[in-house]
Design a protein around this motif. Structure first.
Motif, PDB file in Angstrom:
ATOM      1  N   GLN A   3       0.831  -1.207   0.000  1.00 42.95           N
ATOM      2  CA  GLN A   3       0.000   0.000   0.000  1.00 42.95           C
ATOM      3  C   GLN A   3       0.861   1.251   0.000  1.00 42.95           C
ATOM      4  O   GLN A   3       1.914   1.285   0.622  1.00 42.95           O
ATOM      5  CB  GLN A   3      -0.884   0.013   1.254  1.00 42.95           C
ATOM      6  CG  GLN A   3      -1.894  -1.098   1.338  1.00 42.95           C
ATOM      7  CD  GLN A   3      -2.736  -0.948   2.579  1.00 42.95           C
ATOM      8  OE1 GLN A   3      -3.788  -0.331   2.560  1.00 42.95           O
ATOM      9  NE2 GLN A   3      -2.252  -1.521   3.666  1.00 42.95           N
ATOM     10  N   HIS A 117       2.064  -4.007  10.709  1.00 47.23           N
ATOM     11  CA  HIS A 117       0.699  -4.525  10.528  1.00 47.23           C
ATOM     12  C   HIS A 117       0.143  -4.188   9.140  1.00 47.23           C
ATOM     13  O   HIS A 117      -0.975  -4.603   8.817  1.00 47.23           O
ATOM     14  CB  HIS A 117      -0.248  -4.011  11.627  1.00 47.23           C
ATOM     15  CG  HIS A 117      -0.207  -2.546  11.847  1.00 47.23           C
ATOM     16  ND1 HIS A 117       0.461  -1.969  12.920  1.00 47.23           N
ATOM     17  CD2 HIS A 117      -0.747  -1.516  11.157  1.00 47.23           C
ATOM     18  CE1 HIS A 117       0.327  -0.666  12.865  1.00 47.23           C
ATOM     19  NE2 HIS A 117      -0.406  -0.363  11.809  1.00 47.23           N
ATOM     20  N   TYR A 118       0.914  -3.488   8.323  1.00 55.05           N
ATOM     21  CA  TYR A 118       0.548  -3.290   6.916  1.00 55.05           C
ATOM     22  C   TYR A 118       1.238  -4.300   6.002  1.00 55.05           C
ATOM     23  O   TYR A 118       1.045  -4.256   4.787  1.00 55.05           O
ATOM     24  CB  TYR A 118       0.917  -1.878   6.464  1.00 55.05           C
ATOM     25  CG  TYR A 118       0.144  -0.776   7.156  1.00 55.05           C
ATOM     26  CD1 TYR A 118      -1.219  -0.603   6.931  1.00 55.05           C
ATOM     27  CD2 TYR A 118       0.773   0.098   8.035  1.00 55.05           C
ATOM     28  CE1 TYR A 118      -1.929   0.397   7.558  1.00 55.05           C
ATOM     29  CE2 TYR A 118       0.066   1.116   8.677  1.00 55.05           C
ATOM     30  CZ  TYR A 118      -1.279   1.254   8.429  1.00 55.05           C
ATOM     31  OH  TYR A 118      -1.990   2.255   9.062  1.00 55.05           O
ATOM     32  N   VAL A 187      -8.036   1.528   4.500  1.00 59.01           N
ATOM     33  CA  VAL A 187      -6.694   0.965   4.397  1.00 59.01           C
ATOM     34  C   VAL A 187      -6.759  -0.518   4.735  1.00 59.01           C
ATOM     35  O   VAL A 187      -7.650  -0.971   5.455  1.00 59.01           O
ATOM     36  CB  VAL A 187      -5.698   1.675   5.336  1.00 59.01           C
ATOM     37  CG1 VAL A 187      -5.569   3.142   4.981  1.00 59.01           C
ATOM     38  CG2 VAL A 187      -6.131   1.508   6.791  1.00 59.01           C
ATOM     39  N   THR A 188      -5.819  -1.270   4.223  1.00 59.75           N
ATOM     40  CA  THR A 188      -5.731  -2.698   4.515  1.00 59.75           C
ATOM     41  C   THR A 188      -4.681  -2.926   5.591  1.00 59.75           C
ATOM     42  O   THR A 188      -3.511  -2.544   5.431  1.00 59.75           O
ATOM     43  CB  THR A 188      -5.364  -3.504   3.260  1.00 59.75           C
ATOM     44  OG1 THR A 188      -6.346  -3.277   2.250  1.00 59.75           O
ATOM     45  CG2 THR A 188      -5.300  -4.991   3.580  1.00 59.75           C
ATOM     46  N   LYS A 189      -5.121  -3.525   6.695  1.00 59.83           N
ATOM     47  CA  LYS A 189      -4.204  -3.946   7.747  1.00 59.83           C
ATOM     48  C   LYS A 189      -4.260  -5.462   7.839  1.00 59.83           C
ATOM     49  O   LYS A 189      -5.264  -6.069   7.472  1.00 59.83           O
ATOM     50  CB  LYS A 189      -4.600  -3.318   9.089  1.00 59.83           C
ATOM     51  CG  LYS A 189      -4.601  -1.795   9.087  1.00 59.83           C
ATOM     52  CD  LYS A 189      -5.036  -1.242  10.431  1.00 59.83           C
ATOM     53  CE  LYS A 189      -5.071   0.287  10.410  1.00 59.83           C
ATOM     54  NZ  LYS A 189      -5.487   0.859  11.712  1.00 59.83           N
TER      55      LYS A 189
END
Length: 244
Positions: A3, A117-118, A187-189
């Protein structure tokens, strides 16, 4: 998935207004604890994964590190970091954490603040960190706590009157991506349980030296009422490990 939300203008603008963006490390709630997990940085070669504005890079040099490399995928982040840095011993590289590939024993300490965590593949990252650390080198990082990331909503359960009743936890052992809202953007975590963080480090050859779930101290509670929420559920997980 790599990301790069910070190169989206509106997201970066919102991030730049956060207290930790304007006030530096002292404005980051977890910094007081993170600092205690770090080894003596005098004479160290340091790598910062997801360096952002370079606050930790500059701190490492202030503590006597001989060289620091900070990597980040965002051009916006690195532009700001370079503008705030006047030190030839700090090098900033535009590079995703997942693509970090440095030489064997190249660093004495690897740090990362609220970035891992991303990253989807934590095991692969741990293997690369192990490879680029010298024997006895330290890996110190913070992530959002698994209790915080288990549900994508990342919010309290509210009473009809709007009071915060409890922090809901569900699907804790269902690891994987979560589509969360952060700074008014999706957002993607990647959610991992606490055992996965710890056991992956051990399986990759690290010895764990300390874990913190950032329990607020009496001084923190006295000086900032917002810390009271952190006594009800942990928001941060901080880990310190060394390469065997």
């Amino acid at each position: 998935m790599k990301q790069n939300k910070y190169d989206e203008a509106s997201f970066f603008e919102n991030y730049s207004l956060m207290p930790r963006s304007t006030g530096g490390l002292e404005a980051a709630g977890e910094w007081g604890t993170f600092r205690t997990l770090l080894p003596d940085l005098q004479g160290q070669r340091v790598l910062d994964l997801g360096c952002g504005f370079g606050w930790h890079c500059r701190y490492a040099r202030e503590q006597g590190a001989v060289s620091v490399v900070g990597i980040d995928l965002s051009a916006n982040m690195l532009e700001r970091a370079r503008a705030m840095t006047r030190d030839p011993k700090i090098e900033y590289l535009q590079l995703a954490i997942e693509d970090a590939a440095f030489g064997a024993d190249e660093f004495d300490t690897v740090i990362s603040s609220l970035a891992i965590h991303y990253v989807e593949d934590f095991a692969s990252l741990c293997r690369q960190v192990y490879y680029c650390l010298k024997p006895g080198g330290a890996f110190v990082f913070s992530v959002e706590h698994p209790i915080f990331t288990a549900l994508a909503a990342q919010d309290w359960h509210y009473s009809p009157e709007g009071g915060k009743q409890h922090w809901p936890v569900d699907n804790y052992h269902l690891e994987g991506p979560r589509q969360a809202s952060f700074l008014d953007h999706e957002v993607t975590k990647y959610h991992r349980n606490a055992a996965t963080y710890i056991n992956t480090l051990i399986e990759c050859g690290f010895s764990l030296t300390r874990i913190s779930e950032l329990q607020p101290t009496a001084d923190m509670l006295e000086n900032n009422a917002a810390w009271q929420e952190e006594t009800r559920r942990p928001m941060f997980l901080l880990l310190s490990a060394v390469k065997n």
